[in-house]
Design an enzyme around this catalytic site. Structure first.
Site, PDB file in Angstrom:
ATOM      1  N   GLN A  92       0.817  -1.217   0.000  1.00 15.65           N
ATOM      2  CA  GLN A  92       0.000   0.000   0.000  1.00 15.65           C
ATOM      3  C   GLN A  92       0.849   1.264   0.000  1.00 15.65           C
ATOM      4  O   GLN A  92       1.802   1.380   0.765  1.00 15.65           O
ATOM      5  CB  GLN A  92      -0.932   0.003   1.215  1.00 15.65           C
ATOM      6  CG  GLN A  92      -1.805   1.262   1.279  1.00 15.65           C
ATOM      7  CD  GLN A  92      -2.854   1.176   2.351  1.00 15.65           C
ATOM      8  OE1 GLN A  92      -3.793   0.416   2.236  1.00 15.65           O
ATOM      9  NE2 GLN A  92      -2.700   1.960   3.406  1.00 15.65           N
ATOM     10  N   ASP A 138     -21.610   8.614 -10.625  1.00 19.81           N
ATOM     11  CA  ASP A 138     -20.495   8.518 -11.572  1.00 19.81           C
ATOM     12  C   ASP A 138     -20.765   7.392 -12.563  1.00 19.81           C
ATOM     13  O   ASP A 138     -21.918   7.087 -12.869  1.00 19.81           O
ATOM     14  CB  ASP A 138     -19.198   8.263 -10.759  1.00 19.81           C
ATOM     15  CG  ASP A 138     -17.985   8.906 -11.399  1.00 19.81           C
ATOM     16  OD1 ASP A 138     -17.597   8.442 -12.490  1.00 19.81           O
ATOM     17  OD2 ASP A 138     -17.429   9.856 -10.829  1.00 19.81           O
ATOM     18  N   HIS A 154     -13.620   5.481 -14.276  1.00 17.96           N
ATOM     19  CA  HIS A 154     -13.642   6.807 -13.649  1.00 17.96           C
ATOM     20  C   HIS A 154     -14.259   6.777 -12.250  1.00 17.96           C
ATOM     21  O   HIS A 154     -13.683   7.300 -11.280  1.00 17.96           O
ATOM     22  CB  HIS A 154     -14.409   7.768 -14.561  1.00 17.96           C
ATOM     23  CG  HIS A 154     -14.461   9.184 -14.093  1.00 17.96           C
ATOM     24  ND1 HIS A 154     -15.466   9.659 -13.262  1.00 17.96           N
ATOM     25  CD2 HIS A 154     -13.639  10.235 -14.327  1.00 17.96           C
ATOM     26  CE1 HIS A 154     -15.250  10.942 -13.031  1.00 17.96           C
ATOM     27  NE2 HIS A 154     -14.161  11.315 -13.668  1.00 17.96           N
ATOM     28  N   ASN A 159     -12.855  21.119 -16.349  1.00 18.16           N
ATOM     29  CA  ASN A 159     -11.491  21.065 -16.883  1.00 18.16           C
ATOM     30  C   ASN A 159     -11.298  21.945 -18.116  1.00 18.16           C
ATOM     31  O   ASN A 159     -10.397  21.707 -18.910  1.00 18.16           O
ATOM     32  CB  ASN A 159     -11.127  19.618 -17.262  1.00 18.16           C
ATOM     33  CG  ASN A 159     -11.247  18.673 -16.086  1.00 18.16           C
ATOM     34  OD1 ASN A 159     -11.107  19.075 -14.935  1.00 18.16           O
ATOM     35  ND2 ASN A 159     -11.507  17.408 -16.376  1.00 18.16           N
ATOM     36  N   SER A 207     -12.183  16.072 -11.452  1.00 17.13           N
ATOM     37  CA  SER A 207     -12.819  14.827 -10.977  1.00 17.13           C
ATOM     38  C   SER A 207     -12.061  14.233  -9.805  1.00 17.13           C
ATOM     39  O   SER A 207     -12.667  13.594  -8.938  1.00 17.13           O
ATOM     40  CB  SER A 207     -12.820  13.769 -12.089  1.00 17.13           C
ATOM     41  OG  SER A 207     -13.942  13.894 -12.919  1.00 17.13           O
TER      42      SER A 207
END
Ligand code: CA
Ligand code: CA
Length: 406
Positions: free
Chosen positions: A124, A154, A187, A278, A339
Protein backbone atom coordinates in the site's frame (compact mmCIF):
# COMPACT_ATOMS: atom_id res chain seq x y z
CA UNK A 1 -19.83 35.47 -32.21
CA UNK A 2 -20.84 36.40 -28.70
CA UNK A 3 -18.84 35.44 -25.64
CA UNK A 4 -21.08 32.56 -24.65
CA UNK A 5 -20.85 30.92 -28.08
CA UNK A 6 -17.09 31.37 -28.09
CA UNK A 7 -16.85 29.81 -24.62
CA UNK A 8 -18.95 26.89 -25.82
CA UNK A 9 -16.64 26.30 -28.78
CA UNK A 10 -13.62 26.42 -26.54
CA UNK A 11 -15.26 23.89 -24.26
CA UNK A 12 -15.98 21.64 -27.26
CA UNK A 13 -12.32 21.79 -28.28
CA UNK A 14 -11.23 20.96 -24.76
CA UNK A 15 -13.69 18.10 -24.57
CA UNK A 16 -12.57 16.69 -27.92
CA UNK A 17 -8.97 16.68 -26.82
CA UNK A 18 -9.63 15.87 -23.19
CA UNK A 19 -12.46 13.36 -23.16
CA UNK A 20 -11.87 11.72 -26.51
CA UNK A 21 -14.41 9.48 -28.09
CA UNK A 22 -17.85 10.96 -27.67
CA UNK A 23 -20.32 10.98 -30.52
CA UNK A 24 -21.08 14.65 -31.09
CA UNK A 25 -24.70 14.96 -32.15
CA UNK A 26 -26.22 18.25 -33.23
CA UNK A 27 -25.89 21.64 -31.57
CA UNK A 28 -29.06 23.02 -30.04
CA UNK A 29 -29.35 26.70 -29.16
CA UNK A 30 -27.18 27.59 -26.20
CA UNK A 31 -26.44 23.98 -25.33
CA UNK A 32 -23.27 23.39 -27.34
CA UNK A 33 -21.55 20.14 -26.47
CA UNK A 34 -24.26 19.45 -23.90
CA UNK A 35 -27.05 19.12 -26.46
CA UNK A 36 -29.03 15.89 -26.56
CA UNK A 37 -32.14 14.68 -28.35
CA UNK A 38 -34.01 14.34 -25.06
CA UNK A 39 -36.31 16.65 -23.09
CA UNK A 40 -37.48 16.54 -19.47
CA UNK A 41 -41.19 17.36 -19.29
CA UNK A 42 -41.79 18.56 -15.73
CA UNK A 43 -45.40 18.32 -14.54
CA UNK A 44 -47.08 20.46 -11.93
CA UNK A 45 -47.76 19.12 -8.44
CA UNK A 46 -50.52 16.56 -8.16
CA UNK A 47 -50.74 15.54 -11.83
CA UNK A 48 -51.44 11.78 -11.86
CA UNK A 49 -49.74 9.25 -14.11
CA UNK A 50 -52.88 8.78 -16.21
CA UNK A 51 -53.22 12.55 -16.56
CA UNK A 52 -49.58 12.69 -17.73
CA UNK A 53 -50.36 10.05 -20.36
CA UNK A 54 -53.32 12.10 -21.54
CA UNK A 55 -51.32 15.33 -21.63
CA UNK A 56 -48.57 13.70 -23.71
CA UNK A 57 -51.05 12.10 -26.12
CA UNK A 58 -49.17 10.96 -29.23
CA UNK A 59 -45.91 12.12 -27.64
CA UNK A 60 -46.20 9.15 -25.26
CA UNK A 61 -44.44 7.08 -27.91
CA UNK A 62 -41.38 9.32 -27.52
CA UNK A 63 -41.21 8.65 -23.78
CA UNK A 64 -38.11 6.79 -22.58
CA UNK A 65 -38.70 6.96 -18.89
CA UNK A 66 -40.88 8.37 -16.17
CA UNK A 67 -39.02 9.84 -13.22
CA UNK A 68 -40.56 8.34 -10.13
CA UNK A 69 -38.86 10.03 -7.20
CA UNK A 70 -39.05 13.68 -6.14
CA UNK A 71 -39.27 15.13 -9.64
CA UNK A 72 -42.59 14.55 -11.37
CA UNK A 73 -41.42 14.31 -14.98
CA UNK A 74 -41.32 12.26 -18.16
CA UNK A 75 -38.25 12.05 -20.41
CA UNK A 76 -38.96 12.25 -24.14
CA UNK A 77 -36.58 11.36 -26.98
CA UNK A 78 -36.67 12.81 -30.53
CA UNK A 79 -39.94 14.63 -29.88
CA UNK A 80 -41.22 16.91 -32.65
CA UNK A 81 -40.39 20.55 -31.85
CA UNK A 82 -43.82 21.93 -32.72
CA UNK A 83 -45.53 19.27 -30.58
CA UNK A 84 -43.19 20.18 -27.70
CA UNK A 85 -44.19 23.82 -28.18
CA UNK A 86 -47.84 22.85 -27.76
CA UNK A 87 -47.01 20.68 -24.75
CA UNK A 88 -45.23 23.56 -23.02
CA UNK A 89 -48.51 25.53 -23.08
CA UNK A 90 -50.49 22.78 -21.35
CA UNK A 91 -51.63 23.96 -17.89
CA UNK A 92 -50.56 20.65 -16.32
CA UNK A 93 -46.98 21.14 -17.58
CA UNK A 94 -44.72 23.22 -15.36
CA UNK A 95 -41.70 23.42 -17.64
CA UNK A 96 -39.75 21.58 -20.32
CA UNK A 97 -36.03 21.29 -19.61
CA UNK A 98 -33.23 20.11 -21.88
CA UNK A 99 -32.00 16.69 -20.81
CA UNK A 100 -28.42 17.77 -21.38
CA UNK A 101 -25.33 15.58 -21.56
CA UNK A 102 -23.12 15.56 -18.46
CA UNK A 103 -19.50 14.45 -18.59
CA UNK A 104 -17.05 12.75 -16.27
CA UNK A 105 -14.40 15.36 -15.53
CA UNK A 106 -11.12 13.49 -15.79
CA UNK A 107 -8.55 14.11 -18.48
CA UNK A 108 -7.38 11.15 -20.50
CA UNK A 109 -3.79 12.17 -21.15
CA UNK A 110 -2.40 9.60 -18.71
CA UNK A 111 -4.53 6.84 -20.19
CA UNK A 112 -3.47 7.83 -23.70
CA UNK A 113 0.13 7.13 -22.72
CA UNK A 114 -0.92 3.55 -22.07
CA UNK A 115 0.36 1.05 -19.58
CA UNK A 116 -0.43 2.92 -16.40
CA UNK A 117 -4.15 2.32 -16.31
CA UNK A 118 -4.14 -1.23 -15.08
CA UNK A 119 -1.57 -1.30 -12.36
CA UNK A 120 -1.38 -4.25 -10.02
CA UNK A 121 -1.76 -4.16 -6.29
CA UNK A 122 1.56 -3.82 -4.53
CA UNK A 123 2.40 -2.78 -0.97
CA UNK A 124 0.00 0.00 0.00
CA UNK A 125 1.09 3.52 -0.86
CA UNK A 126 -0.21 6.78 0.61
CA UNK A 127 -1.16 8.78 -2.52
CA UNK A 128 0.30 12.29 -2.50
CA UNK A 129 -3.14 13.92 -2.47
CA UNK A 130 -4.31 12.08 0.64
CA UNK A 131 -1.03 13.02 2.31
CA UNK A 132 -1.40 16.65 1.21
CA UNK A 133 -4.83 17.12 2.78
CA UNK A 134 -3.48 15.53 5.99
CA UNK A 135 -6.20 12.89 6.09
CA UNK A 136 -3.77 10.32 7.55
CA UNK A 137 -3.30 12.55 10.60
CA UNK A 138 -7.06 12.39 11.23
CA UNK A 139 -7.03 8.56 11.23
CA UNK A 140 -4.48 8.64 14.06
CA UNK A 141 -7.16 10.29 16.21
CA UNK A 142 -9.44 7.26 15.63
CA UNK A 143 -11.62 8.94 13.01
CA UNK A 144 -11.71 7.19 9.62
CA UNK A 145 -15.25 8.40 8.85
CA UNK A 146 -17.04 5.25 10.01
CA UNK A 147 -20.08 5.22 9.48
CA UNK A 148 -20.53 8.29 7.26
CA UNK A 149 -22.35 7.47 4.00
CA UNK A 150 -20.85 8.84 0.79
CA UNK A 151 -22.63 8.51 -2.55
CA UNK A 152 -20.49 8.54 -5.69
CA UNK A 153 -22.65 9.60 -8.66
CA UNK A 154 -20.50 8.52 -11.57
CA UNK A 155 -19.82 5.61 -13.95
CA UNK A 156 -20.43 3.16 -11.08
CA UNK A 157 -17.81 1.55 -8.82
CA UNK A 158 -15.95 -1.72 -9.39
CA UNK A 159 -18.06 -3.75 -6.97
CA UNK A 160 -15.50 -6.56 -6.67
CA UNK A 161 -12.40 -4.38 -6.26
CA UNK A 162 -10.41 -5.81 -3.31
CA UNK A 163 -9.46 -2.29 -2.18
CA UNK A 164 -13.09 -1.04 -2.23
CA UNK A 165 -15.59 -3.90 -1.97
CA UNK A 166 -16.00 -4.14 1.79
CA UNK A 167 -16.78 -0.41 2.01
CA UNK A 168 -19.54 -0.57 -0.64
CA UNK A 169 -22.83 -0.69 1.25
CA UNK A 170 -25.32 0.01 -1.50
CA UNK A 171 -25.67 0.60 -5.21
CA UNK A 172 -28.11 1.96 -7.77
CA UNK A 173 -28.07 2.16 -11.55
CA UNK A 174 -30.12 5.18 -12.59
CA UNK A 175 -29.65 4.48 -16.31
CA UNK A 176 -31.29 1.07 -16.03
CA UNK A 177 -32.58 0.15 -12.58
CA UNK A 178 -32.50 -3.58 -13.42
CA UNK A 179 -28.77 -3.48 -14.10
CA UNK A 180 -25.86 -3.43 -11.70
CA UNK A 181 -23.91 -0.31 -10.80
CA UNK A 182 -20.61 -2.03 -11.56
CA UNK A 183 -18.15 0.37 -13.19
CA UNK A 184 -17.62 -0.28 -16.92
CA UNK A 185 -15.42 2.80 -17.41
CA UNK A 186 -12.98 3.16 -14.50
CA UNK A 187 -13.64 6.81 -13.65
CA UNK A 188 -16.11 6.12 -10.82
CA UNK A 189 -13.82 3.52 -9.24
CA UNK A 190 -10.96 6.01 -9.32
CA UNK A 191 -13.09 8.66 -7.62
CA UNK A 192 -14.38 6.14 -5.06
CA UNK A 193 -10.83 5.09 -4.16
CA UNK A 194 -9.87 8.69 -3.41
CA UNK A 195 -12.83 8.86 -1.01
CA UNK A 196 -12.56 5.48 0.67
CA UNK A 197 -10.06 2.89 -0.60
CA UNK A 198 -9.33 0.51 2.26
CA UNK A 199 -6.52 1.11 4.72
CA UNK A 200 -4.93 -2.35 4.45
CA UNK A 201 -1.63 -3.67 3.15
CA UNK A 202 -2.16 -3.30 -0.61
CA UNK A 203 -2.88 -0.74 -3.29
CA UNK A 204 -3.90 2.73 -2.14
CA UNK A 205 -5.80 4.27 0.76
CA UNK A 206 -8.58 6.86 0.51
CA UNK A 207 -9.08 9.99 2.58
CA UNK A 208 -11.96 8.49 4.57
CA UNK A 209 -11.02 4.78 4.56
CA UNK A 210 -13.91 3.58 6.73
CA UNK A 211 -16.68 5.60 5.08
CA UNK A 212 -19.60 3.66 3.60
CA UNK A 213 -19.60 3.94 -0.19
CA UNK A 214 -22.74 3.98 -2.32
CA UNK A 215 -22.17 3.27 -6.01
CA UNK A 216 -24.62 5.34 -8.06
CA UNK A 217 -24.33 4.86 -11.80
CA UNK A 218 -25.53 7.77 -13.95
CA UNK A 219 -22.74 7.84 -16.55
CA UNK A 220 -22.22 5.16 -19.21
CA UNK A 221 -19.08 3.27 -20.19
CA UNK A 222 -18.15 6.25 -22.40
CA UNK A 223 -18.02 8.56 -19.36
CA UNK A 224 -21.04 10.65 -20.23
CA UNK A 225 -24.72 10.49 -19.39
CA UNK A 226 -28.04 12.27 -19.28
CA UNK A 227 -28.98 14.90 -16.71
CA UNK A 228 -32.26 13.06 -15.99
CA UNK A 229 -30.26 10.08 -14.71
CA UNK A 230 -28.13 12.34 -12.52
CA UNK A 231 -31.32 13.85 -11.05
CA UNK A 232 -32.71 10.36 -10.30
CA UNK A 233 -29.35 9.55 -8.67
CA UNK A 234 -29.55 12.59 -6.39
CA UNK A 235 -33.09 11.70 -5.39
CA UNK A 236 -32.02 8.09 -4.65
CA UNK A 237 -29.26 9.47 -2.40
CA UNK A 238 -31.88 11.52 -0.53
CA UNK A 239 -34.10 8.42 -0.22
CA UNK A 240 -31.15 6.44 1.21
CA UNK A 241 -30.34 9.27 3.66
CA UNK A 242 -26.72 9.56 2.55
CA UNK A 243 -24.53 12.19 4.20
CA UNK A 244 -22.29 13.28 1.32
CA UNK A 245 -22.65 13.15 -2.47
CA UNK A 246 -19.64 13.45 -4.79
CA UNK A 247 -20.26 14.50 -8.38
CA UNK A 248 -17.08 14.44 -10.45
CA UNK A 249 -19.15 15.39 -13.45
CA UNK A 250 -20.51 18.48 -15.08
CA UNK A 251 -22.21 20.34 -17.87
CA UNK A 252 -21.94 23.94 -19.03
CA UNK A 253 -25.74 24.18 -19.16
CA UNK A 254 -27.63 25.63 -16.18
CA UNK A 255 -30.87 23.61 -16.02
CA UNK A 256 -33.56 24.43 -13.45
CA UNK A 257 -34.35 20.76 -12.69
CA UNK A 258 -30.67 20.17 -11.87
CA UNK A 259 -30.51 23.12 -9.49
CA UNK A 260 -33.78 22.05 -7.87
CA UNK A 261 -32.38 18.53 -7.25
CA UNK A 262 -29.26 19.92 -5.60
CA UNK A 263 -31.41 22.16 -3.39
CA UNK A 264 -33.51 19.11 -2.38
CA UNK A 265 -30.31 17.29 -1.37
CA UNK A 266 -29.12 20.30 0.61
CA UNK A 267 -32.46 20.58 2.39
CA UNK A 268 -32.17 16.88 3.26
CA UNK A 269 -28.87 17.63 5.01
CA UNK A 270 -26.61 16.16 2.32
CA UNK A 271 -23.28 17.87 1.66
CA UNK A 272 -22.87 18.01 -2.13
CA UNK A 273 -19.35 18.27 -3.57
CA UNK A 274 -18.59 18.67 -7.29
CA UNK A 275 -15.73 19.15 -9.73
CA UNK A 276 -15.25 22.68 -11.09
CA UNK A 277 -14.53 21.47 -14.64
CA UNK A 278 -11.49 21.07 -16.88
CA UNK A 279 -12.04 23.79 -19.49
CA UNK A 280 -9.77 26.37 -17.88
CA UNK A 281 -12.82 28.62 -18.11
CA UNK A 282 -16.01 29.09 -16.13
CA UNK A 283 -17.08 26.61 -13.46
CA UNK A 284 -19.44 23.86 -14.68
CA UNK A 285 -22.77 22.89 -13.15
CA UNK A 286 -23.47 21.55 -10.60
CA UNK A 287 -20.17 22.87 -9.18
CA UNK A 288 -21.29 26.45 -9.84
CA UNK A 289 -24.47 26.18 -7.78
CA UNK A 290 -24.30 27.93 -4.43
CA UNK A 291 -25.54 24.82 -2.59
CA UNK A 292 -22.59 22.78 -3.90
CA UNK A 293 -18.94 22.83 -2.80
CA UNK A 294 -17.16 23.48 -6.14
CA UNK A 295 -13.56 22.26 -6.26
CA UNK A 296 -10.63 23.34 -8.46
CA UNK A 297 -7.56 21.13 -9.02
CA UNK A 298 -4.01 21.70 -7.77
CA UNK A 299 -0.73 19.89 -8.47
CA UNK A 300 1.97 18.66 -6.09
CA UNK A 301 3.44 22.18 -5.87
CA UNK A 302 0.04 23.53 -4.69
CA UNK A 303 -0.41 25.37 -8.00
CA UNK A 304 -3.73 25.32 -9.85
CA UNK A 305 -3.71 23.11 -12.96
CA UNK A 306 -3.75 25.23 -16.15
CA UNK A 307 -6.87 23.38 -17.32
CA UNK A 308 -8.80 23.65 -14.05
CA UNK A 309 -11.95 25.74 -14.35
CA UNK A 310 -12.01 28.81 -12.17
CA UNK A 311 -14.21 31.69 -11.08
CA UNK A 312 -16.08 33.06 -8.07
CA UNK A 313 -17.99 29.75 -7.76
CA UNK A 314 -14.82 27.86 -6.73
CA UNK A 315 -15.16 27.14 -2.99
CA UNK A 316 -12.03 25.06 -2.33
CA UNK A 317 -8.99 23.62 -4.09
CA UNK A 318 -7.73 20.03 -3.77
CA UNK A 319 -5.16 17.71 -5.38
CA UNK A 320 -6.14 16.77 -8.93
CA UNK A 321 -2.96 16.18 -10.96
CA UNK A 322 -1.39 12.72 -11.36
CA UNK A 323 -3.54 11.05 -8.75
CA UNK A 324 -3.07 7.30 -8.24
CA UNK A 325 -6.20 5.38 -7.22
CA UNK A 326 -8.32 2.30 -7.78
CA UNK A 327 -9.69 1.60 -11.27
CA UNK A 328 -12.08 -0.79 -13.00
CA UNK A 329 -11.81 -4.50 -12.31
CA UNK A 330 -9.16 -4.86 -9.64
CA UNK A 331 -6.81 -2.35 -11.27
CA UNK A 332 -5.18 0.95 -10.37
CA UNK A 333 -4.57 4.04 -12.50
CA UNK A 334 -3.08 7.53 -12.44
CA UNK A 335 -5.54 10.20 -13.60
CA UNK A 336 -5.84 13.98 -13.57
CA UNK A 337 -8.86 16.28 -13.48
CA UNK A 338 -11.09 18.23 -11.17
CA UNK A 339 -12.82 14.83 -10.98
CA UNK A 340 -9.91 13.79 -8.76
CA UNK A 341 -9.96 16.99 -6.68
CA UNK A 342 -13.64 16.78 -5.70
CA UNK A 343 -13.42 13.42 -3.84
CA UNK A 344 -10.56 14.72 -1.68
CA UNK A 345 -13.03 17.34 -0.40
CA UNK A 346 -15.80 14.74 -0.09
CA UNK A 347 -13.47 12.64 2.10
CA UNK A 348 -12.59 15.67 4.24
CA UNK A 349 -16.31 16.44 4.62
CA UNK A 350 -16.95 12.85 5.75
CA UNK A 351 -14.17 13.01 8.36
CA UNK A 352 -15.46 16.36 9.64
CA UNK A 353 -19.07 15.16 9.78
CA UNK A 354 -17.88 12.29 11.95
CA UNK A 355 -16.61 14.74 14.55
CA UNK A 356 -19.15 16.26 16.98
CA UNK A 357 -20.15 19.78 16.00
CA UNK A 358 -19.26 22.57 18.42
CA UNK A 359 -21.68 25.36 19.37
CA UNK A 360 -19.43 27.88 17.61
CA UNK A 361 -19.82 25.89 14.35
CA UNK A 362 -23.52 25.22 14.73
CA UNK A 363 -25.11 28.19 12.96
CA UNK A 364 -28.68 26.94 13.42
CA UNK A 365 -27.96 25.49 16.93
CA UNK A 366 -29.58 22.10 16.30
CA UNK A 367 -26.53 20.04 17.29
CA UNK A 368 -26.10 18.59 13.80
CA UNK A 369 -23.86 19.37 10.86
CA UNK A 370 -25.72 21.08 8.02
CA UNK A 371 -24.14 21.32 4.54
CA UNK A 372 -23.54 25.06 4.93
CA UNK A 373 -21.79 24.47 8.26
CA UNK A 374 -19.54 21.77 6.77
CA UNK A 375 -18.65 24.10 3.90
CA UNK A 376 -17.92 26.99 6.28
CA UNK A 377 -15.63 24.86 8.47
CA UNK A 378 -13.75 23.36 5.52
CA UNK A 379 -13.26 26.85 4.10
CA UNK A 380 -12.19 28.54 7.34
CA UNK A 381 -9.55 25.83 7.97
CA UNK A 382 -8.25 25.62 4.37
CA UNK A 383 -4.68 26.65 3.56
CA UNK A 384 -4.84 29.96 1.74
CA UNK A 385 -3.17 29.86 -1.69
CA UNK A 386 -2.65 32.46 -4.42
CA UNK A 387 -3.95 35.94 -3.71
CA UNK A 388 -4.53 36.54 0.00
CA UNK A 389 -8.02 35.50 1.05
CA UNK A 390 -10.65 33.90 -1.17
CA UNK A 391 -9.85 34.09 -4.87
CA UNK A 392 -11.26 32.67 -8.13
CA UNK A 393 -8.50 30.06 -8.59
CA UNK A 394 -8.37 28.38 -5.19
CA UNK A 395 -11.55 29.56 -3.49
CA UNK A 396 -10.86 29.63 0.26
CA UNK A 397 -7.72 27.56 -0.36
CA UNK A 398 -6.41 23.98 -0.24
CA UNK A 399 -8.65 21.72 1.83
CA UNK A 400 -7.02 20.33 4.99
CA UNK A 401 -8.89 17.53 6.72
CA UNK A 402 -6.74 17.56 9.87
CA UNK A 403 -7.13 21.32 10.38
CA UNK A 404 -10.89 20.95 9.85
CA UNK A 405 -11.39 18.29 12.55
CA UNK A 406 -9.23 20.14 15.12
CA1 CA B 1 -5.49 -0.26 0.41
CA1 CA C 1 -6.29 32.75 -1.79
Amino acid sequence: MNYKTFGGLLAVLVLFTGVGAFAFVGVAQGEGENASNRKIVVFKEGVSDSEKDAVLGALSQNRIKRLTRALSADVLENADASKLGELAKNPKVKRIDNDVIVYALSRTEELAKGGSQVGVAAAQVLPWGIDRIDAELVWLTGNSANPIKVGVIDTGISLSHPDLASNIKGSYNAISTKRSANDDNGHGSHVAGIVAALNNTAGVVGGAPQADLYAIKALSASGSGYLSDVIESIDWAIFKKLNVINMSLGTTADVQSFHDAVIRANNAGITVVAAAGNSGGAVNYPGAYNEVIGVSATDSTNTIASWSSRGPEVDLAAPGVSIYSTYKGSGYATLSGTSMASPHVAAAAALLMNRTIRPSEDANTNGKWEPAEIKARLQSTATDLGATGADPLYGAGLVNAFAAVQ
